[in-house]
Design a protein around this motif. Structure first.
Motif, PDB file in Angstrom:
ATOM      1  N   ASP A  47       0.938  -1.151   0.019  1.00  0.00           N
ATOM      2  CA  ASP A  47       0.006   0.068  -0.083  1.00  0.00           C
ATOM      3  C   ASP A  47       0.822   1.284   0.031  1.00  0.00           C
ATOM      4  N   ALA A  48       2.014   1.127   0.859  1.00  0.00           N
ATOM      5  CA  ALA A  48       2.969   2.285   0.942  1.00  0.00           C
ATOM      6  C   ALA A  48       3.498   2.610  -0.768  1.00  0.00           C
ATOM      7  N   LYS A  49       3.925   1.595  -1.126  1.00  0.00           N
ATOM      8  CA  LYS A  49       4.412   1.777  -2.519  1.00  0.00           C
ATOM      9  C   LYS A  49       3.630   2.098  -3.439  1.00  0.00           C
ATOM     10  N   LEU A  56       3.879  10.118  -7.435  1.00  0.00           N
ATOM     11  CA  LEU A  56       4.845  10.294  -8.708  1.00  0.00           C
ATOM     12  C   LEU A  56       4.020  10.582  -9.759  1.00  0.00           C
ATOM     13  N   GLU A  57       3.164   9.824 -10.027  1.00  0.00           N
ATOM     14  CA  GLU A  57       1.929  10.036 -11.222  1.00  0.00           C
ATOM     15  C   GLU A  57       1.499  11.547 -11.097  1.00  0.00           C
ATOM     16  N   GLU A  58       1.084  11.926  -9.657  1.00  0.00           N
ATOM     17  CA  GLU A  58       0.650  13.101  -9.490  1.00  0.00           C
ATOM     18  C   GLU A  58       1.846  14.222 -10.034  1.00  0.00           C
ATOM     19  N   GLU A  59       2.913  14.157  -9.498  1.00  0.00           N
ATOM     20  CA  GLU A  59       3.888  15.013  -9.797  1.00  0.00           C
ATOM     21  C   GLU A  59       4.475  15.123 -11.261  1.00  0.00           C
ATOM     22  N   LYS A  60       4.188  13.890 -11.804  1.00  0.00           N
ATOM     23  CA  LYS A  60       4.666  13.833 -13.418  1.00  0.00           C
ATOM     24  C   LYS A  60       3.522  14.531 -14.144  1.00  0.00           C
ATOM     25  N   LYS A 114      10.936  10.991 -13.819  1.00  0.00           N
ATOM     26  CA  LYS A 114       9.718  10.501 -13.014  1.00  0.00           C
ATOM     27  C   LYS A 114       9.040   9.302 -13.704  1.00  0.00           C
ATOM     28  N   THR A 115       9.228   9.453 -14.983  1.00  0.00           N
ATOM     29  CA  THR A 115       8.719   8.158 -15.856  1.00  0.00           C
ATOM     30  C   THR A 115       9.594   6.975 -15.272  1.00  0.00           C
ATOM     31  N   GLY A 116      10.977   7.085 -15.489  1.00  0.00           N
ATOM     32  CA  GLY A 116      11.798   6.275 -15.057  1.00  0.00           C
ATOM     33  C   GLY A 116      11.717   5.423 -13.704  1.00  0.00           C
ATOM     34  N   GLN A 117      11.424   6.587 -12.703  1.00  0.00           N
ATOM     35  CA  GLN A 117      11.108   6.193 -11.241  1.00  0.00           C
ATOM     36  C   GLN A 117       9.757   5.438 -11.261  1.00  0.00           C
ATOM     37  N   ALA A 118       8.676   5.975 -11.822  1.00  0.00           N
ATOM     38  CA  ALA A 118       7.478   5.399 -11.808  1.00  0.00           C
ATOM     39  C   ALA A 118       7.430   3.772 -12.490  1.00  0.00           C
ATOM     40  N   GLU A 119       8.148   3.568 -13.447  1.00  0.00           N
ATOM     41  CA  GLU A 119       8.486   2.237 -14.034  1.00  0.00           C
ATOM     42  C   GLU A 119       9.064   1.260 -13.065  1.00  0.00           C
ATOM     43  N   GLU A 120      10.120   1.739 -12.599  1.00  0.00           N
ATOM     44  CA  GLU A 120      10.830   1.090 -11.437  1.00  0.00           C
ATOM     45  C   GLU A 120       9.978   0.619 -10.115  1.00  0.00           C
ATOM     46  N   ALA A 122       6.589   0.785  -9.987  1.00  0.00           N
ATOM     47  CA  ALA A 122       5.477  -0.306 -10.719  1.00  0.00           C
ATOM     48  C   ALA A 122       6.229  -1.854 -10.880  1.00  0.00           C
ATOM     49  N   ALA A 123       7.159  -1.815 -11.063  1.00  0.00           N
ATOM     50  CA  ALA A 123       7.886  -3.185 -11.182  1.00  0.00           C
ATOM     51  C   ALA A 123       7.994  -3.740  -9.654  1.00  0.00           C
ATOM     52  N   GLU A 124       8.546  -2.887  -8.862  1.00  0.00           N
ATOM     53  CA  GLU A 124       8.633  -3.357  -7.594  1.00  0.00           C
ATOM     54  C   GLU A 124       7.153  -3.911  -6.790  1.00  0.00           C
ATOM     55  N   ILE A 125       6.180  -2.711  -7.468  1.00  0.00           N
ATOM     56  CA  ILE A 125       5.049  -3.009  -6.663  1.00  0.00           C
ATOM     57  C   ILE A 125       4.574  -4.808  -7.292  1.00  0.00           C
ATOM     58  N   THR A 126       4.641  -4.865  -8.439  1.00  0.00           N
ATOM     59  CA  THR A 126       4.170  -6.200  -9.093  1.00  0.00           C
ATOM     60  C   THR A 126       4.941  -7.255  -8.426  1.00  0.00           C
ATOM     61  N   ALA A 127       6.334  -7.196  -7.948  1.00  0.00           N
ATOM     62  CA  ALA A 127       6.892  -8.132  -7.235  1.00  0.00           C
ATOM     63  C   ALA A 127       6.369  -8.358  -5.994  1.00  0.00           C
ATOM     64  N   ARG A 128       6.181  -7.425  -5.333  1.00  0.00           N
ATOM     65  CA  ARG A 128       5.703  -7.325  -3.970  1.00  0.00           C
ATOM     66  C   ARG A 128       4.252  -7.815  -3.625  1.00  0.00           C
ATOM     67  N   GLU A 129       3.437  -7.740  -4.689  1.00  0.00           N
ATOM     68  CA  GLU A 129       2.180  -7.990  -4.732  1.00  0.00           C
ATOM     69  C   GLU A 129       2.266  -9.797  -4.856  1.00  0.00           C
TER      70      GLU A 129
END
Length: 237
Positions: A47-49, A56-60, A114-120, A122-129
């Motif tokens: 949830d935190a991630k 990040l998306e909002e800032e982007k 921001k796009t690069g950070q968001a992609e990283e 998102a990948a981390e969230i997928t793994a943690r999920e």
């Protein structure tokens, strides 16, 4: 008294077994609580991630809005530049365009970051999920095993408590009260055997006269060192 001592020893064995069952039961409950804690911790982390990604998306989006504004400003300035008659005005507008293009480049760089950070993220969230899903699945299996263990222990406890009640009723109440007080003081052991002149509870030597009095089985005899109730098995002595 001898009969009562043997009944007290039987009661003590039941109490020790009940103590063990309660300890095992608590251990299983602690394990279940730890499983819940681990899953909740993993869930909170996901949830935190997700919150970080949303930010990040909002800032982007804010940067992209600013970029669009600058692009419009540049376009308007370029149109206005073509209509300017004096050199001074032309240079002023050119300076505005240059500053706007510089800001546009900075905004584009920030958006790219921001796009690069968001992609990283998102990948981390997928793994943690995926880890969370696996943990929840394993937890379900383990909880089932724990529930089976708890059911077994509860059945044993129910039977032992019935036996304890029956045994307790067969012993004088004042003796039971004394036994219970000793159990609390002596880590659950109130009745011990006297063997070869020694107390098996504290391993101290017993006075010969006191040891001999155990053969008569007339009165309750306590170890002078640890105060536990002494039981003599004459067939063993």
């Amino acid at each position: 008294m001898r009969k009562n001592l043997f009944l007290l020893e039987e009661l003590q064995q039941l109490d020790l077994k009940i103590d063990g069952c309660n300890g095992e039961r608590q251990s299983l409950l602690d394990q279940m609580a730890e499983l819940d804690r681990q899953v909740e911790e993993a869930r909170l982390l996901v949830d935190a991630k997700r919150g970080e990604l949303a930010l990040l998306e909002e800032e982007k989006q804010g940067l992209e809005a600013s970029l669009a504004t600058e692009e419009e400003n540049i376009a308007r300035s370029e149109v206005r530049q073509k209509e300017i008659k004096t050199q001074k005005e032309y240079q002023a507008v050119a300076k505005e365009i240059s500053a706007a293009r510089k800001l546009k480049g900075e905004l584009e760089e920030q958006i790219l970051q921001k796009t690069g950070q968001a992609e990283e993220l998102a990948a981390e969230i997928t793994a943690r999920e995926a880890d969370l899903a696996s943990l929840e699945e394993n937890m379900g299996t383990r909880k089932g095993e724990i529930q089976e263990g708890l059911g077994r222990i509860d059945r044993e406890l129910a039977a032992d408590l019935v036996s304890k009640e029956t045994t307790t009723k067969a012993i004088p109440a004042n003796l039971v009260k004394r036994y219970q007080a000793l159990r609390e003081k002596r880590q659950g052991i109130a009745v011990v055997e006297a063997r070869e002149g020694n107390c098996s509870g504290c391993n101290m030597n017993l006075p010969p006269q006191l040891f001999n009095s155990l053969y008569r089985s007339e009165n309750l005899v306590l170890c002078p060192h640890c105060q536990r109730m002494l039981l003599l098995r004459q067939d063993v002595q």
